[in-house]
Every structure is written in structure tokens, then in C-alpha cells.
Write an enzyme that holds these catalytic residues in place. Structure first.
Site: not given
Ligand code: SAH
Length: 360
Positions: A103, A116, A123, A127, A130, A350
Site C-alpha cells: 500500500e 508515503c 516487514c 514492532c 504496527c 501511521c
Molecule cells: N520501518 C520504518 C518505516 C515505517 S514508518 C519505521 O519504523 O520508521 C511508520 C511510522 O509509524 C513509524 O514511526 C512507526 O513507528 C509508526 N507507527 C507504527 N504503528 C503505529 C501505530 N499503530 N500508531 C501510530 N504510529 C505507528
């Protein structure tokens, strides 16, 4: 890691035109006995005019158009679904040549448009907060698949009557860009190249969960782009719980790499911190974060946590706790902003991207 680009080439008997840099186009044209300015023309058709059918490249000779059609593949992402949010954010689900799906999101803010994009199918980092992390890892995207998301979104936008193309690109979609650094860096060089899309370095942002070798590579990268780091916790105990990558690259190593990056590039780093109710939103953690990042002069982006269906137990911090966290940062004289949530109604915010994997 298997190289999807080469595999595609073997399977389908052609080269991936979308993944070729300007210099590689020059080499190909020279090898074919064509004048080298043909490279400029082809790159302009693809990256500026968004024309991907060789037969429409009207300033090329007919024989060259035919040779290109017979040997240079154009594996553009195919649009499977487009969703539009109440706030104008759009989410696109793409299918790649092997069936893999990712996406991308297009956001508007104050007359500017930001794309974006995803860098991997799924991935590997898991985390806990996420959605993408719950899919597991499919494969790396090729430079052409990364660029293809941007070019297709820009083409749709321009075809729809927009006067301007896309202004910014952020690698905040699915995947960890610094675990696919070779392809991501190549894609960025191409986007930035004056003979290709010519997108300014200041308009390109990589976001990383903290892949230390990749950050060190970025410190020496010739395109002075912007760096965002997903921190989410200021001590190893909590961060390892939220982000397993912290076991491999602990906070001391991460911060050390950020100092190298900051000293070498002079660039300010953005720190992303999603506030999750009862997990990482105690104002005491703001003080810990200030001590950890002392001297780095970071810019903190507080992200309201976006709920994901697979983890219903994780909730957004209530307003009062967000305020208390902000007050601590303000007292510490750390610059921050609370990011406005975009696209949550279509799961485009995000951490909510989870286009189905389907790698064959
Ligand atoms: N792998 C990279 C790129 C993903 S960016 C990274 O971790 O930075 C996506 C951003 O959204 C990252 O800062 C991630 O930590 C954040 N993110 C992931 N899940 C989220 C959620 N449920 N709510 C808010 N932010 C989130």
C-alpha cells in the site's frame, strides 16, 4: 536475499526498465549504438511525462521503440483498490508482477502533497504496535517498484486535473527502508536525478526503526535527505518490549549512530514517538528521552497512536496524558509537535498499512 529484479528478468526475458538509473540508460543506449541523448529522452518520458508505453515515445525512432518494447519490461504496480478518506487522504493498494501487494498513501496539507511509499512487502521487524509488522516479511521491493508507486500516484493526480505533481516523498509505508537500503538508495538517487524526476533532496524523508548500519550509510549518502527515527521509548527495557529490533541495535548504539549522522550532515533528526495509553506515555519518560538525546537537538513528532484491529488492547493516550507529556517536553525546551492524524478512517494512518502479502 533473493533479488526480485533479476528473477523477473530471467522469468520474463527482459530487463526492468523502471529500475534503471540514468547512467544505466546511457550505457544501454551506447551499447545499442544509439546516441546517448536517447537516455535523456526516455527518462523524460517515463519520469517527467509519466508515459510508460514505448510506442507513445514519439521522438524516438520506430526501430528503437520496437527494440525497447521487445527487451525492456515496464513492471508498473497495478492498482487494485483506491480509498479516499474524509480528510482527502488517499490509500492505494498495488499489485506487483509476482502478485505481491503493498500500500501507499497520498496526503494533502496546505497545498502540498506527500506520497508515503512502501519499501518492502510486509516487514520483518514485528514492532508490537504496527499492523504491517503482524504480516511478517515477504520480500524487498525493487527500485522500480518503489519508484513505481510514486510515479503511478503522480500520474493519477495529474490525469485528474491537478496542476502540480507530488511535492514530497516519505518512506513511511510498509517495511523498513534501511533493511532494503540498496534498492531504496537507488530509487532515491533516481527520483532526485535532474534527468529523471528531479525531486529535491529536502523533499525526501527516510523513516527507520533504528537500523544502525543504514543510518551510518546515510551519514555519507550523497543525497542530503531528511531522517526520521521511530523511537517510541527512551530506555532499553521498554523499547525492546515495543520494538524487538532494539535487541540487535540497543539505544546506546542507535544514539551513537545518530550523533555521527548529525555531526557529518549537520541535519536535524526527527524523532517519532507514538503515545500509547499506559505503555510509554508517562511524562517521566519525556525527561528520560531528553537525557538520552542530549546534544542532538532533535525535533520530536508525537504521533497519536492509531489503533490496529490485531491489537485491540493497545489504546491511544487520553488527551490529559498527551498534554502532560507535551508539558514535560516544553519544560525541557525540546521542540515538538503533535502530528495530526490523517486517513485513520480508511486505515491509512501511521502503522495501519497491511496490504495483503501474497508473494508467489
Ligand atoms: N520501518 C520504518 C518505516 C515505517 S514508518 C519505521 O519504523 O520508521 C511508520 C511510522 O509509524 C513509524 O514511526 C512507526 O513507528 C509508526 N507507527 C507504527 N504503528 C503505529 C501505530 N499503530 N500508531 C501510530 N504510529 C505507528
Amino acid at each position: 536475499m533473493r533479488d526480485h529484479g533479476m528473477e523477473l528478468e530471467r522469468k520474463r526475458g527482459g530487463e526492468d526498465a523502471l529500475s534503471l538509473s540514468y547512467e544505466e540508460w546511457r550505457e544501454r543506449m551506447e551499447a545499442w549504438g544509439e546516441p546517448r541523448f536517447r537516455a535523456d529522452q526516455i527518462c523524460n518520458w517515463m519520469h517527467v511525462r509519466k508515459v510508460f508505453d514505448y510506442h507513445e515515445m514519439s521522438n524516438l525512432s520506430k526501430s528503437l521503440r520496437e527494440r525497447l518494447s521487445g527487451s525492456m519490461l515496464m513492471p508498473l504496480p497495478v492498482l487494485i483498490r483506491e480509498q479516499k478518506s474524509k480528510d482527502g487522504t488517499r490509500k492505494y493498494l498495488w499489485q506487483m508482477a509476482d502478485g505481491a501487494r503493498v500500500e501507499s498513501v497520498l496526503l494533502n496539507h496546505g497545498g502540498h502533497t506527500t506520497a508515503c511509499v512502501s519499501s518492502q512487502v510486509g516487514c520483518p521487524l514485528s514492532c508490537v504496535f504496527c499492523a504491517t509488522g503482524t504480516l511478517g516479511f515477504g520480500r524487498n521491493l525493487t527500485p522500480g517498484e518503489i519508484l513505481g508507486q510514486f510515479l503511478m500516484m503522480e500520474r493519477r493526480r495529474l490525469d485528474g486535473g491537478a496542476e502540480q505533481g507530488i511535492n514530497n516523498i516519505v518512506f513511511m509505508g510498509m517495511g523498513e527502508p534501511l533493511l532494503n537500503a540498496g534498492n531504496v538508495f537507488k530509487g532515491i538517487r533516481m527520483l532526485n536525478h535532474p534527468k529523471m524526476r528531479n525531486l529535491g533532496a529536502r523533499h525526501i524523508t527516510i523513516s527507520t526503526a533504528g537500523v544502525v548500519p543504514g543510518i551510518l550509510d546515510l551519514a555519507d549518502f550523497e543525497v542530503p535527505l531528511r531522517l526520521s527515527v521511530s523511537l517510541h521509548a527512551p530506555n532499553d527495557g521498554l523499547r525492546t518490549k515495543l520494538m524487538p529490533i532494539n535487541r540487535q541495535y540497543s539505544l546506546s548504539r542507535l544514539v551513537e549512530a545518530l550523533r555521527v549522522y548529525r555531526n557529518r550532515t549537520g541535519e536535524r533528526i526527527t524523532i517519532e514517538y507514538a503515545l500509547i495509553d499506559g505503555l510509554n506515555d508517562d511524562p517521566q519518560l519525556a525527561y528520560e528521552m531528553a537525557a538520552l538525546l542530549d546534544g542532538l537537538e532533535p525535533y520530536i513528532n508525537l504521533i497519536p497512536f492509531n489503533p490496529i484491529p490485531m491489537k485491540p488492547e493497545l489504546r491511544r493516550s487520553p488527551e490529559a496524558k498527551v498534554k502532560a507529556f507535551c508539558a514535560a517536553l516544553a519544560e525541557l525546551r525540546i521542540e515538538f509537535e503533535v502530528r495530526r492524524e490523517r486517513g485513520a478512517d480508511i486505515m491509512a494512518a501511521c502503522g495501519q498499512l497491511a496490504g495483503t502479502l501474497r508473494c508467489t
